[in-house]
Design a protein around this motif. Sequence first.
Motif, PDB file in Angstrom:
ATOM      1  N   ARG A  77      -8.716  -1.302   4.196  1.00 32.77           N
ATOM      2  CA  ARG A  77      -9.858  -2.027   3.620  1.00 32.77           C
ATOM      3  C   ARG A  77      -9.834  -2.021   2.099  1.00 32.77           C
ATOM      4  NH1 ARG A  77     -14.273   0.904   7.468  1.00 32.77           N
ATOM      5  NH2 ARG A  77     -13.224   0.391   9.430  1.00 32.77           N
ATOM      6  N   GLY A  78     -10.435  -3.059   1.545  1.00 30.00           N
ATOM      7  CA  GLY A  78     -10.570  -3.160   0.096  1.00 30.00           C
ATOM      8  C   GLY A  78     -10.047  -4.486  -0.397  1.00 30.00           C
ATOM      9  N   THR A  79     -10.068  -4.659  -1.710  1.00 31.33           N
ATOM     10  CA  THR A  79      -9.502  -5.842  -2.338  1.00 31.33           C
ATOM     11  C   THR A  79      -8.070  -5.517  -2.723  1.00 31.33           C
ATOM     12  OG1 THR A  79     -11.672  -6.505  -3.173  1.00 31.33           O
ATOM     13  CG2 THR A  79      -9.753  -7.486  -4.242  1.00 31.33           C
ATOM     14  N   TRP A  80      -7.157  -6.375  -2.309  1.00 33.71           N
ATOM     15  CA  TRP A  80      -5.728  -6.159  -2.512  1.00 33.71           C
ATOM     16  C   TRP A  80      -5.139  -7.297  -3.342  1.00 33.71           C
ATOM     17  CZ3 TRP A  80      -3.680  -1.638  -0.896  1.00 33.71           C
ATOM     18  CH2 TRP A  80      -4.389  -0.924   0.065  1.00 33.71           C
ATOM     19  N   TYR A  81      -4.157  -6.947  -4.189  1.00 31.40           N
ATOM     20  CA  TYR A  81      -3.499  -7.920  -5.065  1.00 31.40           C
ATOM     21  C   TYR A  81      -2.003  -7.932  -4.762  1.00 31.40           C
ATOM     22  CZ  TYR A  81      -7.873  -7.492  -7.617  1.00 31.40           C
ATOM     23  OH  TYR A  81      -9.198  -7.482  -7.950  1.00 31.40           O
ATOM     24  N   TYR A  82      -1.410  -9.119  -4.838  1.00 29.69           N
ATOM     25  CA  TYR A  82       0.027  -9.265  -4.599  1.00 29.69           C
ATOM     26  C   TYR A  82       0.544 -10.425  -5.430  1.00 29.69           C
ATOM     27  CZ  TYR A  82      -1.208 -13.175  -1.537  1.00 29.69           C
ATOM     28  OH  TYR A  82      -1.694 -14.348  -1.042  1.00 29.69           O
ATOM     29  N   LYS A  83       1.855 -10.535  -5.540  1.00 33.22           N
ATOM     30  CA  LYS A  83       2.456 -11.601  -6.334  1.00 33.22           C
ATOM     31  C   LYS A  83       3.116 -12.619  -5.415  1.00 33.22           C
ATOM     32  CE  LYS A  83       4.153 -10.810 -10.451  1.00 33.22           C
ATOM     33  NZ  LYS A  83       5.028 -10.365 -11.556  1.00 33.22           N
ATOM     34  N   GLU A  84       2.837 -13.885  -5.697  1.00 33.04           N
ATOM     35  CA  GLU A  84       3.454 -14.990  -4.952  1.00 33.04           C
ATOM     36  C   GLU A  84       3.732 -16.113  -5.936  1.00 33.04           C
ATOM     37  OE1 GLU A  84       2.345 -16.493  -0.757  1.00 33.04           O
ATOM     38  OE2 GLU A  84       1.244 -17.782  -2.149  1.00 33.04           O
ATOM     39  N   LYS A 115       2.598   4.287   1.102  1.00 33.50           N
ATOM     40  CA  LYS A 115       2.708   4.800  -0.266  1.00 33.50           C
ATOM     41  C   LYS A 115       3.949   4.161  -0.889  1.00 33.50           C
ATOM     42  CE  LYS A 115      -0.502   8.109  -0.342  1.00 33.50           C
ATOM     43  NZ  LYS A 115      -1.598   8.137  -1.269  1.00 33.50           N
ATOM     44  N   LYS A 116       3.822   3.708  -2.136  1.00 31.91           N
ATOM     45  CA  LYS A 116       4.947   3.104  -2.856  1.00 31.91           C
ATOM     46  C   LYS A 116       5.100   3.795  -4.202  1.00 31.91           C
ATOM     47  CE  LYS A 116       6.994  -0.261  -2.270  1.00 31.91           C
ATOM     48  NZ  LYS A 116       8.381  -0.372  -1.833  1.00 31.91           N
ATOM     49  N   ASN A 117       6.326   3.854  -4.684  1.00 28.75           N
ATOM     50  CA  ASN A 117       6.592   4.385  -6.016  1.00 28.75           C
ATOM     51  C   ASN A 117       6.460   3.261  -7.033  1.00 28.75           C
ATOM     52  OD1 ASN A 117       7.054   7.121  -6.216  1.00 28.75           O
ATOM     53  ND2 ASN A 117       9.150   6.954  -5.419  1.00 28.75           N
ATOM     54  N   VAL A 118       5.551   3.409  -7.970  1.00 28.26           N
ATOM     55  CA  VAL A 118       5.386   2.445  -9.049  1.00 28.26           C
ATOM     56  C   VAL A 118       5.464   3.229 -10.352  1.00 28.26           C
ATOM     57  CG1 VAL A 118       3.855   0.758 -10.138  1.00 28.26           C
ATOM     58  CG2 VAL A 118       3.944   0.925  -7.643  1.00 28.26           C
ATOM     59  N   LYS A 119       6.522   2.965 -11.134  1.00 26.25           N
ATOM     60  CA  LYS A 119       6.748   3.664 -12.413  1.00 26.25           C
ATOM     61  C   LYS A 119       6.719   5.183 -12.231  1.00 26.25           C
ATOM     62  CE  LYS A 119       4.999  -0.173 -15.095  1.00 26.25           C
ATOM     63  NZ  LYS A 119       4.026  -0.683 -16.029  1.00 26.25           N
ATOM     64  N   GLY A 120       7.356   5.656 -11.164  1.00 23.15           N
ATOM     65  CA  GLY A 120       7.477   7.090 -10.930  1.00 23.15           C
ATOM     66  C   GLY A 120       6.278   7.750 -10.264  1.00 23.15           C
ATOM     67  N   LYS A 121       5.241   6.996  -9.967  1.00 20.18           N
ATOM     68  CA  LYS A 121       4.054   7.563  -9.314  1.00 20.18           C
ATOM     69  C   LYS A 121       3.884   6.954  -7.931  1.00 20.18           C
ATOM     70  CE  LYS A 121       1.253   8.546 -13.378  1.00 20.18           C
ATOM     71  NZ  LYS A 121      -0.033   8.322 -14.025  1.00 20.18           N
ATOM     72  N   LYS A 122       3.486   7.810  -6.984  1.00 18.55           N
ATOM     73  CA  LYS A 122       3.184   7.303  -5.641  1.00 18.55           C
ATOM     74  C   LYS A 122       1.772   6.732  -5.645  1.00 18.55           C
ATOM     75  CE  LYS A 122       6.311   9.691  -2.690  1.00 18.55           C
ATOM     76  NZ  LYS A 122       6.784   9.159  -1.462  1.00 18.55           N
ATOM     77  N   VAL A 123       1.662   5.481  -5.194  1.00 15.87           N
ATOM     78  CA  VAL A 123       0.355   4.820  -5.155  1.00 15.87           C
ATOM     79  C   VAL A 123       0.116   4.235  -3.762  1.00 15.87           C
ATOM     80  CG1 VAL A 123       0.352   4.244  -7.619  1.00 15.87           C
ATOM     81  CG2 VAL A 123       1.273   2.611  -5.974  1.00 15.87           C
ATOM     82  N   ASN A 124      -1.146   4.033  -3.437  1.00 15.89           N
ATOM     83  CA  ASN A 124      -1.491   3.384  -2.171  1.00 15.89           C
ATOM     84  C   ASN A 124      -1.122   1.911  -2.246  1.00 15.89           C
ATOM     85  OD1 ASN A 124      -2.600   5.708  -1.004  1.00 15.89           O
ATOM     86  ND2 ASN A 124      -4.569   5.329  -1.988  1.00 15.89           N
ATOM     87  N   ALA A 125      -0.535   1.435  -1.183  1.00 15.50           N
ATOM     88  CA  ALA A 125      -0.162   0.020  -1.096  1.00 15.50           C
ATOM     89  C   ALA A 125      -0.405  -0.447   0.337  1.00 15.50           C
ATOM     90  CB  ALA A 125       1.303  -0.169  -1.482  1.00 15.50           C
ATOM     91  N   LEU A 126      -0.319  -1.728   0.521  1.00 12.68           N
ATOM     92  CA  LEU A 126      -0.473  -2.318   1.848  1.00 12.68           C
ATOM     93  C   LEU A 126       0.773  -3.142   2.125  1.00 12.68           C
ATOM     94  CD1 LEU A 126      -2.639  -2.469   4.116  1.00 12.68           C
ATOM     95  CD2 LEU A 126      -3.307  -4.670   3.154  1.00 12.68           C
TER      96      LEU A 126
END
Length: 175
Positions: free
Chosen positions: A48-55, A142-153
């Motif tokens: 749940r939540g607002t999610w952003y992605y690139k297209e 969980k994804k690595n973004v710039k060396g940090k683990k972040v929540n992703a979908l």
Amino acid sequence: MKKKFLLLLSAFLLVLGLASVSSKTDAATIKATDWGAKKAFTTPKKTRGTWYYKEDKKVKKFKITAYTIDGVKLYKDLNGKTSDKWVNKLIKADKKANYKLADKVGESAWACHTIKYHKITGFNADGWLAGSGDGFYYVPVKKNVKGKKVNALRVGEGAGNYLSYYAYKSRKLVK
């Protein structure tokens, strides 16, 4: 006396006109609940939540709530014979409607079920009565973004849950 009669007649015609307009609007409104949808589907909390992605080099967003995706209501999949019954009814009605009804029904709500992807609980969402093995898959990861683990979908699609993109909780993480 004549004025009262005309006033009464005008009021009657106004009410009659409003009733016919509202009945036409109701008949034109397509809802999945008219096609067998009964139980709301509850999305897993981590999706749940607002999610952003690139297209196409543009950042886009969508929102998943407990019972909707971008405002489209989510219902539990129908099973077996019940699904077959409603699909057959829709096929017949769609032919009569010049093959324009099924798309409207499929866009009015989505059929959902829980999935496991690498032991993580997510869900699949597809147009109502569209059939199985298709649609979109939403799995929190969980994804690595710039060396940090972040929540992703993880968003997949198609019969094989093929990866479409990863979505993040902020625009900044997408770039």
